[in-house]
Design a protein around this motif. Structure first.
Motif, PDB file in Angstrom:
ATOM      1  N   ILE A 141     -87.015  49.253 -63.361  1.00 18.67           N
ATOM      2  CA  ILE A 141     -87.412  48.142 -64.225  1.00 18.67           C
ATOM      3  C   ILE A 141     -88.385  47.338 -63.625  1.00 18.67           C
ATOM      4  CG2 ILE A 141     -86.274  46.256 -65.297  1.00 18.67           C
ATOM      5  CD1 ILE A 141     -85.121  48.910 -66.392  1.00 18.67           C
ATOM      6  N   PRO A 142     -89.486  46.996 -64.179  1.00 23.33           N
ATOM      7  CA  PRO A 142     -90.630  46.578 -63.304  1.00 23.33           C
ATOM      8  C   PRO A 142     -90.672  45.047 -63.301  1.00 23.33           C
ATOM      9  CG  PRO A 142     -91.385  47.254 -65.407  1.00 23.33           C
ATOM     10  CD  PRO A 142     -90.057  47.764 -65.289  1.00 23.33           C
ATOM     11  N   ILE A 143     -89.841  44.444 -64.386  1.00 22.12           N
ATOM     12  CA  ILE A 143     -89.837  42.990 -64.437  1.00 22.12           C
ATOM     13  C   ILE A 143     -88.431  42.425 -64.722  1.00 22.12           C
ATOM     14  CG2 ILE A 143     -90.230  43.284 -67.078  1.00 22.12           C
ATOM     15  CD1 ILE A 143     -92.149  40.914 -66.996  1.00 22.12           C
ATOM     16  N   GLY A 144     -88.267  41.302 -64.310  1.00 21.48           N
ATOM     17  CA  GLY A 144     -86.976  40.687 -64.654  1.00 21.48           C
ATOM     18  C   GLY A 144     -86.862  39.748 -65.971  1.00 21.48           C
ATOM     19  N   LEU A 145     -85.973  39.794 -66.629  1.00 18.90           N
ATOM     20  CA  LEU A 145     -86.049  39.131 -67.825  1.00 18.90           C
ATOM     21  C   LEU A 145     -84.420  38.769 -68.040  1.00 18.90           C
ATOM     22  CD1 LEU A 145     -88.065  38.681 -69.865  1.00 18.90           C
ATOM     23  CD2 LEU A 145     -86.934  40.686 -71.261  1.00 18.90           C
ATOM     24  N   PRO A 171     -97.230  38.867 -70.644  1.00 15.26           N
ATOM     25  CA  PRO A 171     -97.225  38.258 -71.974  1.00 15.26           C
ATOM     26  C   PRO A 171     -98.621  37.687 -72.342  1.00 15.26           C
ATOM     27  CG  PRO A 171     -96.206  36.800 -70.355  1.00 15.26           C
ATOM     28  CD  PRO A 171     -96.431  38.165 -69.784  1.00 15.26           C
ATOM     29  N   ASP A 172     -98.909  37.566 -73.613  1.00 10.78           N
ATOM     30  CA  ASP A 172    -100.114  37.038 -73.989  1.00 10.78           C
ATOM     31  C   ASP A 172    -100.381  35.678 -73.233  1.00 10.78           C
ATOM     32  OD1 ASP A 172    -102.162  35.547 -75.368  1.00 10.78           O
ATOM     33  OD2 ASP A 172    -101.919  36.899 -77.080  1.00 10.78           O
ATOM     34  N   PRO A 173    -101.253  35.135 -72.614  1.00  6.21           N
ATOM     35  CA  PRO A 173    -101.194  34.063 -72.107  1.00  6.21           C
ATOM     36  C   PRO A 173    -101.152  32.782 -72.914  1.00  6.21           C
ATOM     37  CG  PRO A 173    -103.128  35.324 -71.166  1.00  6.21           C
ATOM     38  CD  PRO A 173    -102.574  36.037 -72.230  1.00  6.21           C
ATOM     39  N   ARG A 174    -101.526  33.037 -74.109  1.00  9.95           N
ATOM     40  CA  ARG A 174    -101.242  31.786 -75.274  1.00  9.95           C
ATOM     41  C   ARG A 174     -99.760  31.475 -75.512  1.00  9.95           C
ATOM     42  NH1 ARG A 174    -105.083  34.363 -79.766  1.00  9.95           N
ATOM     43  NH2 ARG A 174    -103.918  36.189 -79.066  1.00  9.95           N
ATOM     44  N   LEU A 175     -98.752  32.464 -74.833  1.00 10.27           N
ATOM     45  CA  LEU A 175     -97.548  32.319 -75.121  1.00 10.27           C
ATOM     46  C   LEU A 175     -96.544  31.181 -73.960  1.00 10.27           C
ATOM     47  CD1 LEU A 175     -96.303  35.927 -76.022  1.00 10.27           C
ATOM     48  CD2 LEU A 175     -97.022  34.061 -77.525  1.00 10.27           C
ATOM     49  N   CYS A 190     -90.964  32.703 -61.196  1.00 12.29           N
ATOM     50  CA  CYS A 190     -90.292  32.625 -62.363  1.00 12.29           C
ATOM     51  C   CYS A 190     -90.850  31.738 -63.179  1.00 12.29           C
ATOM     52  CB  CYS A 190     -88.970  32.260 -61.907  1.00 12.29           C
ATOM     53  SG  CYS A 190     -87.472  32.008 -63.041  1.00 12.29           S
ATOM     54  N   ILE A 191     -90.753  32.447 -64.656  1.00 11.49           N
ATOM     55  CA  ILE A 191     -91.294  31.551 -65.734  1.00 11.49           C
ATOM     56  C   ILE A 191     -90.000  31.399 -66.639  1.00 11.49           C
ATOM     57  CG2 ILE A 191     -92.279  31.744 -68.121  1.00 11.49           C
ATOM     58  CD1 ILE A 191     -94.551  33.468 -66.563  1.00 11.49           C
ATOM     59  N   ASP A 192     -89.978  29.697 -66.930  1.00  9.72           N
ATOM     60  CA  ASP A 192     -89.017  29.314 -67.646  1.00  9.72           C
ATOM     61  C   ASP A 192     -89.459  28.663 -68.834  1.00  9.72           C
ATOM     62  OD1 ASP A 192     -86.520  27.803 -68.680  1.00  9.72           O
ATOM     63  OD2 ASP A 192     -86.323  27.041 -66.553  1.00  9.72           O
ATOM     64  N   SER A 193     -89.129  29.276 -70.021  1.00  7.36           N
ATOM     65  CA  SER A 193     -89.649  28.819 -71.378  1.00  7.36           C
ATOM     66  C   SER A 193     -88.419  28.689 -72.472  1.00  7.36           C
ATOM     67  CB  SER A 193     -90.912  29.416 -71.550  1.00  7.36           C
ATOM     68  OG  SER A 193     -91.222  29.011 -72.965  1.00  7.36           O
ATOM     69  N   SER A 194     -88.434  27.687 -73.433  1.00  5.30           N
ATOM     70  CA  SER A 194     -87.965  27.611 -74.827  1.00  5.30           C
ATOM     71  C   SER A 194     -88.716  27.850 -75.760  1.00  5.30           C
ATOM     72  CB  SER A 194     -87.122  26.413 -74.622  1.00  5.30           C
ATOM     73  OG  SER A 194     -86.081  26.116 -73.534  1.00  5.30           O
ATOM     74  N   LYS A 195     -89.985  28.034 -75.663  1.00  6.46           N
ATOM     75  CA  LYS A 195     -90.828  28.413 -76.610  1.00  6.46           C
ATOM     76  C   LYS A 195     -90.254  29.712 -77.707  1.00  6.46           C
ATOM     77  CE  LYS A 195     -93.533  25.005 -76.374  1.00  6.46           C
ATOM     78  NZ  LYS A 195     -93.828  24.165 -77.549  1.00  6.46           N
ATOM     79  N   ASN A 196     -90.497  29.577 -79.046  1.00 10.55           N
ATOM     80  CA  ASN A 196     -90.150  30.593 -79.586  1.00 10.55           C
ATOM     81  C   ASN A 196     -91.014  31.877 -79.684  1.00 10.55           C
ATOM     82  OD1 ASN A 196     -87.938  28.956 -80.727  1.00 10.55           O
ATOM     83  ND2 ASN A 196     -89.177  28.510 -82.597  1.00 10.55           N
ATOM     84  N   ALA A 197     -92.301  31.636 -79.491  1.00  8.56           N
ATOM     85  CA  ALA A 197     -93.275  32.800 -79.523  1.00  8.56           C
ATOM     86  C   ALA A 197     -92.968  33.846 -78.132  1.00  8.56           C
ATOM     87  CB  ALA A 197     -94.688  32.240 -79.240  1.00  8.56           C
ATOM     88  N   LEU A 198     -92.538  33.103 -76.998  1.00 11.81           N
ATOM     89  CA  LEU A 198     -92.414  33.672 -75.729  1.00 11.81           C
ATOM     90  C   LEU A 198     -91.036  34.494 -75.761  1.00 11.81           C
ATOM     91  CD1 LEU A 198     -93.488  34.702 -72.775  1.00 11.81           C
ATOM     92  CD2 LEU A 198     -92.192  32.618 -71.947  1.00 11.81           C
ATOM     93  N   PHE A 199     -89.948  33.849 -76.480  1.00 17.67           N
ATOM     94  CA  PHE A 199     -88.694  34.490 -76.663  1.00 17.67           C
ATOM     95  C   PHE A 199     -88.986  35.717 -77.381  1.00 17.67           C
ATOM     96  CE2 PHE A 199     -84.594  34.708 -78.563  1.00 17.67           C
ATOM     97  CZ  PHE A 199     -83.799  34.452 -77.432  1.00 17.67           C
ATOM     98  N   ALA A 200     -89.682  35.539 -78.462  1.00 15.37           N
ATOM     99  CA  ALA A 200     -89.666  36.745 -79.352  1.00 15.37           C
ATOM    100  C   ALA A 200     -90.321  37.881 -78.528  1.00 15.37           C
ATOM    101  CB  ALA A 200     -90.600  36.375 -80.675  1.00 15.37           C
ATOM    102  N   TRP A 201     -91.418  37.557 -77.529  1.00 13.38           N
ATOM    103  CA  TRP A 201     -91.998  38.673 -76.913  1.00 13.38           C
ATOM    104  C   TRP A 201     -91.035  39.238 -75.971  1.00 13.38           C
ATOM    105  CZ3 TRP A 201     -92.056  38.117 -71.517  1.00 13.38           C
ATOM    106  CH2 TRP A 201     -92.691  39.253 -70.781  1.00 13.38           C
TER     107      TRP A 201
END
Length: 264
Positions: free
Chosen positions: A204-208, A104-108, A229-240
């Motif tokens: 499948i190369p990544i877990g989601l 993902p874009d680091p900004r996300l 493991c990355i855990d986020s509730s940010k809309n931008a990362l969710f959309a990605w």
């Protein structure tokens, strides 16, 4: 090819970038700027002159302030530095991805939680994932999974008992492994209607895992062990994550049980 000269200009003297960042929020006279930044008056005056010559800074009634170009330069430079810092902070995650196009874009990743395997706690990301999944309150879960895991299975079974529906994309290899491990259980789960299983022709190369506006992203090593493991509730990362999930789901085919459950 774009000129790299502006970047080189800032790199030649880190004080210039510091001045830009300061003037972005605090226009001022050379003396006040020097005091605020603990720089010599001579250094500040010299760099302000260079910045003014470039058209990034202007002097108005003795006050130095950024021009529109200077403001854009300052903001983009700050974004660049923030991205580098975030890439470094999430280095353990990025380095486990087999392809940079999956990153993902680091900004996300702003405000995202990162849990990484360490020698003293190699299962930390797995435990975080399982605990997080059990706590999800959602009607539907969408998943990409590189591996089969009894821990993951049990966590998602807890949600299924609450009525949560799961859309899961596995590779063909993983689907066949699951079927061979326990054919009756496989047909039962697939036939109950709580799981839509999809077979993807490639690994499948990544877990989601996508819940209700929450996303868990897992990076795995070559042995199929979750390392980060990355855990986020940010809309931008969710959309990605939604876009990535749909990309794999659209290239997958639904899996049906080989036989109907005996009670249907």
């Amino acid at each position: 090819m774009p000129s790299r000269e502006p970047a080189q200009f800032l790199a030649d003297s880190p004080d210039r970038a510091v001045l830009l960042a300061h003037l972005h929020e605090n226009p001022g006279q050379p003396s006040t700027v020097a005091a605020a930044l603990s720089m010599s008056h001579r250094s500040v005056q010299r760099n302000l002159s260079r910045l003014t010559t470039r058209g990034w800074v202007e002097k108005c009634d003795g006050i130095y302030q950024l021009t529109t170009t200077g403001t854009l330069i300052a903001e983009e430079h700050t974004t660049y530095l923030d991205s580098l810092s975030r890439i470094e902070a999430f280095d353990d995650f990025f380095n486990c991805l087999p392809d940079h196009e999956l990153a993902p874009d680091p900004r996300l990743l702003e405000s995202a939680t990162l849990v990484t395997a360490r020698p003293e706690n190699p299962q930390a990301p797995v435990h975080h994932y399982v605990k997080s999944v059990r706590s999800l309150e959602t009607e539907t879960i969408r998943m990409l999974s590189p591996v089969l895991s009894r821990l993951f299975h049990d966590a998602h079974a807890t949600l299924a008992k609450r009525g949560t529906h799961t859309e899961l994309v596995l590779s063909t290899t993983m689907v066949e492994q699951a079927r061979e491990l326990n054919p009756m259980e496989f047909d039962l789960i697939v036939g109950l209607g709580v799981l839509d299983l999809y077979r993807h022709p490639e690994p499948i190369p990544i877990g989601l895992t996508l819940g209700e506006q929450r996303v868990l992203v897992g990076a795995y090593d070559e042995h199929g062990q979750m390392r980060s493991c990355i855990d986020s509730s940010k809309n931008a990362l969710f959309a990605w994550a939604v876009e990535l999930f749909e990309r794999y789901q659209n290239n997958a085919t639904p899996v049906t049980p080989t036989r109907k459950p005996p009670f249907t």
